[in-house]
Write a protein that holds these residues in place. Structure first.
Motif, short mmCIF file in Angstrom:
data_model
loop_
_atom_site.label_atom_id
_atom_site.label_comp_id
_atom_site.label_asym_id
_atom_site.label_seq_id
_atom_site.Cartn_x
_atom_site.Cartn_y
_atom_site.Cartn_z
N ARG A 1 42.20 62.67 160.16
CA ARG A 1 42.31 64.06 159.92
C ARG A 1 42.07 64.75 161.15
O ARG A 1 42.70 65.80 161.55
CB ARG A 1 41.21 64.19 158.89
CG ARG A 1 41.20 65.73 158.41
CD ARG A 1 42.63 66.17 157.66
NE ARG A 1 42.54 65.48 156.22
CZ ARG A 1 41.79 65.96 155.26
NH1 ARG A 1 40.73 67.03 155.26
NH2 ARG A 1 41.85 65.08 154.01
N ILE A 2 41.18 64.18 161.94
CA ILE A 2 40.56 64.94 163.38
C ILE A 2 41.90 65.12 164.10
O ILE A 2 42.00 65.97 165.07
CB ILE A 2 39.24 64.35 163.94
CG1 ILE A 2 38.14 64.64 162.98
CG2 ILE A 2 39.20 64.87 165.22
CD1 ILE A 2 36.86 63.58 163.28
N ARG A 3 42.35 63.50 164.24
CA ARG A 3 43.59 63.65 165.02
C ARG A 3 44.73 64.45 164.83
O ARG A 3 45.34 65.11 165.73
CB ARG A 3 44.16 62.08 165.10
CG ARG A 3 45.46 61.80 165.93
CD ARG A 3 45.90 60.55 165.47
NE ARG A 3 46.47 60.61 164.28
CZ ARG A 3 46.64 59.51 163.14
NH1 ARG A 3 45.79 58.44 163.37
NH2 ARG A 3 46.99 59.85 162.13
N ASP A 4 44.79 64.57 163.51
CA ASP A 4 46.25 65.65 162.96
C ASP A 4 45.61 67.15 163.55
O ASP A 4 46.58 68.04 164.02
CB ASP A 4 46.37 65.56 161.64
CG ASP A 4 46.97 64.19 161.13
OD1 ASP A 4 47.45 63.67 161.96
OD2 ASP A 4 47.04 63.85 159.85
N ASN A 5 44.52 67.47 163.21
CA ASN A 5 44.19 68.79 163.66
C ASN A 5 43.96 68.99 165.24
O ASN A 5 44.53 70.11 165.49
CB ASN A 5 42.42 69.06 163.11
CG ASN A 5 42.34 69.05 161.59
OD1 ASN A 5 43.12 69.39 160.81
ND2 ASN A 5 41.29 68.80 161.15
#
Length: 401
Positions: A118-122
């Motif tokens: 999720r952090i990577r996508d953000n």
């Protein structure tokens, strides 16, 4: 979700107690699957345990109470799962050869993987929007400041490029961390002694276990070598550092007496309980909140790592759990908030230009000439911004190649 952590709904379901229980059950199913692969259990037994784990869920409130008796939630969870498996022979093999730390450490790796994704996508979305800002404002002149005072002219494109550089560094760490997440498999004291009683190939069993979860086989247990945890912590703290710089800059430049930037207008956001004129920079404030908390949470992980004594530690290990989980939730939340902040950021070009012109005497004092045009004293601002953009463009799937 937590009332005293505004925005935590952005991380809902990723690292909470329900997610942890599901991850621990996934670990138990993977272990049983590995037992079947080396011939200790049958494939039919493995399928039965998998179906049971999918259908059975303990009452979280009771599990919290029961966890105190063993000092961790795994013992009670395993007892409940064994009781739920209808085949006594299969039930007896549930968890056999593992220890509680194997299950909880590996489950936390699964939570970390979901949070890091999720952090990577953000961060990817944030990086794209920052790159757009850099390109749009490569020639937007503004006052540069050092130690809160006017320094020399810069471009807003350069400032955004520095934000982008921080995000790109964080993104690299996030991707590397996600690729290195290991399973934990050592048994009672990190020797796989009971697993060795079950099979002649305990190391093959450990590899099959890691493979079933799509985690890395580290080659040896890390019960007291906590680098996998501190590596994740470093990645998360560094990410919050980068986000904190963006938030701090936007909050400061959005002060009424500066007014060069402002958060996008969202109905219902930024108001005050008593002052009707307020339009508070809520997203920036909340990202700063995460950035201010993250370093001490990361320090807690290092403190615990330094106290990981004996073959399994007494309290140091336990002190990692909430620090890591809170850090994961904070970073997921802050990266989502920062993404929204930049997507809606309002850049007030007229204010930047007027201030640079009005402060030209101070901004150009280093130059020592009579020329008072800030546009003629930008040094390598454009070239530096372009170099950072080039770094972004080399990321697979992003920008120009």
């Amino acid at each position: 979700m937590d009332l005293l952590h505004p925005g935590s709904h952005r991380a809902a379901g990723l690292v909470d107690d329900h997610a942890l229980v599901a991850a621990m059950l996934d670990v138990e199913v993977a272990w049983f699957d590995a037992l079947a692969k080396v011939g200790v259990a049958s494939r039919q037994q493995a399928e039965l345990v998998a179906v049971t784990a999918e259908q059975w869920r303990p009452a979280i409130d009771q599990l919290v109470v029961d966890a105190e008796a063993a000092g961790n939630p795994v013992v009670a969870l395993v007892a409940g799962l064994r009781a739920a498996v209808p085949d006594p022979a299969a039930a007896a093999l549930v968890h056999r050869g593992l220890t509680s730390q194997d299950v909880l450490d590996t489950a936390l790796m699964l939570l970390a993987r979901a949070a890091l994704a999720r952090i990577r996508d953000n961060l990817c979305t944030l990086a794209r929007d920052l790159a757009s800002l850099v390109r749009a404002h490569s020639n937007t002149i503004m006052a540069g400041r050092t130690l809160t005072q006017y320094a020399v002219p810069i471009t807003f494109g350069l400032k955004a490029a520095h934000w982008l550089a921080g995000v790109l560094g964080a993104l690299e760490l996030v991707r590397n961390s996600a690729d290195r997440l290991p399973a934990q498999c050592g048994g009672a004291a990190g020797t796989l002694s009971l697993a060795g009683e079950l099979t002649e190939s305990p190391l093959i069993l450990a590899r099959a276990f890691a493979d079933a979860l799509e985690l890395r086989d580290p080659g040896a247990p890390w019960h007291t070598t906590r680098t996998p945890i501190t590596d994740i912590g470093h990645c998360l703290v560094t990410t919050c550092d980068a986000l904190g710089v963006i938030a701090s800059d936007t909050v400061q430049l959005g002060r009424p007496e500066i007014g060069e930037l402002s958060e996008g207008v969202v109905v219902g956001r930024g108001g005050s309980s008593t002052m009707p004129h307020k339009r508070n920079p809520v997203l920036g404030v909340l990202v700063r909140n995460a950035a201010l908390q993250a370093p001490l949470l990361g320090a807690q992980l290092h403190l615990a790592a330094a106290q990981a004594v004996d073959e399994r530690p007494d309290g140091a290990w336990h002190s990692e759990w909430n620090a890591l989980r809170t850090l994961l939730e904070l970073t997921v939340t802050a990266s989502s908030q920062a993404r929204e902040l930049i997507a809606g950021l309002e850049v007030h070009l007229d204010v930047m230009a007027q201030r640079a012109t009005a402060a030209a005497e101070a901004l150009l004092a280093e130059r020592g000439s009579e020329d008072r045009d800030p546009a003629t004293y930008l040094g390598s601002s454009v070239e530096f911004a372009d170099r950072i953009l080039d770094r972004f463009d080399r990321i697979p799937g992003e920008g120009r190649k």
